[in-house]
Write a protein that holds these residues in place. Structure first.
Motif, PDB file in Angstrom:
ATOM      1  N   UNK A 121      -1.765  -4.106  -9.216  1.00 26.78           N
ATOM      2  CA  UNK A 121      -1.101  -2.919  -8.692  1.00 26.78           C
ATOM      3  C   UNK A 121      -1.460  -1.716  -9.557  1.00 26.78           C
ATOM      4  N   UNK A 147      -0.542   5.639  -5.323  1.00 23.50           N
ATOM      5  CA  UNK A 147       0.732   6.249  -4.929  1.00 23.50           C
ATOM      6  C   UNK A 147       0.952   7.512  -5.772  1.00 23.50           C
ATOM      7  N   UNK A 167      -5.330   6.071   2.723  1.00 22.44           N
ATOM      8  CA  UNK A 167      -5.128   7.345   2.046  1.00 22.44           C
ATOM      9  C   UNK A 167      -5.745   7.327   0.644  1.00 22.44           C
ATOM     10  N   UNK A 192      -3.363  -7.424   2.116  1.00 19.19           N
ATOM     11  CA  UNK A 192      -2.182  -6.907   1.426  1.00 19.19           C
ATOM     12  C   UNK A 192      -1.053  -6.648   2.406  1.00 19.19           C
ATOM     13  N   UNK A 194       0.974  11.371   2.733  1.00 21.65           N
ATOM     14  CA  UNK A 194      -0.351  10.956   3.191  1.00 21.65           C
ATOM     15  C   UNK A 194      -0.537  11.370   4.647  1.00 21.65           C
ATOM     16  N   UNK A 195      -1.795  11.604   5.075  1.00 23.78           N
ATOM     17  CA  UNK A 195      -3.005  11.614   4.276  1.00 23.78           C
ATOM     18  C   UNK A 195      -3.495  13.040   4.027  1.00 23.78           C
ATOM     19  N   UNK A 222       1.937  10.931  -3.674  1.00 30.46           N
ATOM     20  CA  UNK A 222       2.005  11.091  -2.216  1.00 30.46           C
ATOM     21  C   UNK A 222       2.997  10.087  -1.626  1.00 30.46           C
ATOM     22  N   UNK A 260       4.432   7.679   1.122  1.00 35.27           N
ATOM     23  CA  UNK A 260       3.771   6.809   2.094  1.00 35.27           C
ATOM     24  C   UNK A 260       4.531   6.807   3.397  1.00 35.27           C
ATOM     25  N   UNK A 284       4.617   4.276   5.666  1.00 36.48           N
ATOM     26  CA  UNK A 284       5.412   3.065   5.862  1.00 36.48           C
ATOM     27  C   UNK A 284       5.258   2.159   4.654  1.00 36.48           C
ATOM     28  N   UNK A 344       4.451  -0.755   2.245  1.00 30.79           N
ATOM     29  CA  UNK A 344       3.477  -1.843   2.187  1.00 30.79           C
ATOM     30  C   UNK A 344       4.120  -3.047   1.504  1.00 30.79           C
ATOM     31  N   UNK A 345       3.562  -4.207   1.740  1.00 30.66           N
ATOM     32  CA  UNK A 345       4.149  -5.426   1.193  1.00 30.66           C
ATOM     33  C   UNK A 345       4.061  -5.522  -0.327  1.00 30.66           C
ATOM     34  N   UNK A 346       3.089  -4.808  -0.921  1.00 31.93           N
ATOM     35  CA  UNK A 346       2.986  -4.865  -2.385  1.00 31.93           C
ATOM     36  C   UNK A 346       3.917  -3.862  -3.062  1.00 31.93           C
ATOM     37  N   UNK A 347       4.607  -3.041  -2.275  1.00 27.46           N
ATOM     38  CA  UNK A 347       5.531  -2.090  -2.888  1.00 27.46           C
ATOM     39  C   UNK A 347       6.885  -2.785  -3.008  1.00 27.46           C
ATOM     40  N   UNK A 393       6.612   9.764  17.138  1.00 23.16           N
ATOM     41  CA  UNK A 393       7.188   8.566  16.541  1.00 23.16           C
ATOM     42  C   UNK A 393       7.906   8.938  15.250  1.00 23.16           C
ATOM     43  N   UNK A 403       8.288   6.875   2.100  1.00 22.13           N
ATOM     44  CA  UNK A 403       8.843   6.254   0.887  1.00 22.13           C
ATOM     45  C   UNK A 403       8.124   6.761  -0.355  1.00 22.13           C
ATOM     46  N   UNK A 404       8.900   6.851  -1.421  1.00 20.52           N
ATOM     47  CA  UNK A 404       8.345   7.164  -2.749  1.00 20.52           C
ATOM     48  C   UNK A 404       8.983   6.202  -3.742  1.00 20.52           C
ATOM     49  N   UNK A 405       8.167   5.588  -4.553  1.00 22.40           N
ATOM     50  CA  UNK A 405       8.674   4.676  -5.572  1.00 22.40           C
ATOM     51  C   UNK A 405       9.583   5.415  -6.555  1.00 22.40           C
TER      52      UNK A 405
END
Lengths: 197, 197
Positions: free
Chosen positions: A21, A28, A59, A100, B58-59, B78, B80, B82, B84-87, B103, B108-110
């Motif tokens: 990651x 990110x 992205x 992923x 993004x983007x 940036x 996201x 949607x 992702x599974x690794x987040x 739509x 999301x932002x970590x």
């Protein structure tokens, strides 16, 4: 590229033997200075190849592609992961499976931005099994353009993407080649070669 | 910003009285030199505001944010569209409705990349009704951080995004303000003011 490898060592997080990651500087949050240096180094490796277009995929490919395109005097085009309603139907389409995200995306590029005279450098953040790379190659071929090579930020050398690309005659330049993520540690290919001396 | 307005005039395509397509230099193909200049101008307008983070989505927000973040000495993050599974689940989430794509996306932002001490410049490619801007503001507020202002590449001044943002006290800096797309023509706000003298 030492600066990149140091960032991977210091800021990358090994989530499993397969998943590295790098959200804190590439996927990110973006370390702008580092990504500009990455783009400059990719440009340097292809500077005599008369590149007319840099093609990447949204992205995370965009940041390292900016200075690459600038230094090569090329246009930058990013493939989109799904079609928007304002995009007309005049697009090249290919399919890319993401391990992923465990989903298949259509990737699209408008026919306005790739043509048969283009000499294309494909840039992507990661090379693992080559899914995204082959999707982008497919699109370049649909346009009748030439794939000059692939510029990769981080290669997972323990997966077969590079081999599959080289088997088909494509030149691959990766700035960090990860040999292994075993034991929660990042080992690079060139470290392995040194330790074998 | 004249260079940007010239690009909009020469390369933008007016698809309706509401839709301006700038795929040839911003949303799909990127004019790297222009987007680097755009980022530099956005940085100039906020250079005394002690910005610590540039937040975009993004983007298409990424390209103009690169030099802005560099010149401000800020990190670039940036959002996201949607998850992702690794987040991991440690993310701030907001909802954004896209009229263009019809739509609603989660953005999301970590939580790793925004904190209460951050002074945030939000950058986006377009400002129309402010949906994306308010989603990003919501995320900054969830982090307890400060929204210093918004830097916009192209503002559709005939929609109410700027008004809604200013009504809530936010500073908006737009480098091209489009007054109207009537009759297939792009008219900028400052041209209108000139013709009213």
């Amino acid at each position: 590229m030492d600066k990149l490898k140091n960032a991977i060592r210091e800021k990358g997080r090994v989530l499993s033997t397969e998943v590295l990651k790098v959200d804190s500087f590439l996927n990110h949050q973006i370390d702008v200075d580092l990504m500009m240096s990455v783009g400059e180094e990719l440009a340097r490796r292809f500077q005599t190849d008369s590149i007319t277009k840099v093609l990447t995929i949204e992205s995370s490919g965009i940041a390292p592609s900016m200075t690459a395109a600038r230094d090569l005097g090329a246009s930058l085009v990013f493939a989109r992961k799904k079609k928007s309603l304002t995009m007309n139907n005049d697009v090249f389409v290919s399919q890319v499976y993401s391990f992923t995200k465990q989903e298949t995306n259509d990737i699209t590029v408008s026919k306005d931005f790739l043509n048969k005279n283009d000499r294309v450098l494909i840039i992507d953040d990661f090379l693992a099994n080559g899914q995204a790379a082959f999707g982008l190659i497919d699109i370049v071929q649909q346009a009748g353009a030439t794939v000059v090579g692939l510029g990769i930020v981080i290669e997972k050398s323990f997966q077969d993407g590079r081999q599959r690309l080289e088997d088909q005659g494509y030149r691959v330049e990766s700035l960090a080649r990860v040999h292994s993520l075993e034991n929660g540690q990042v080992t690079f290919v060139d470290e392995l070669q040194l330790s074998n001396i």
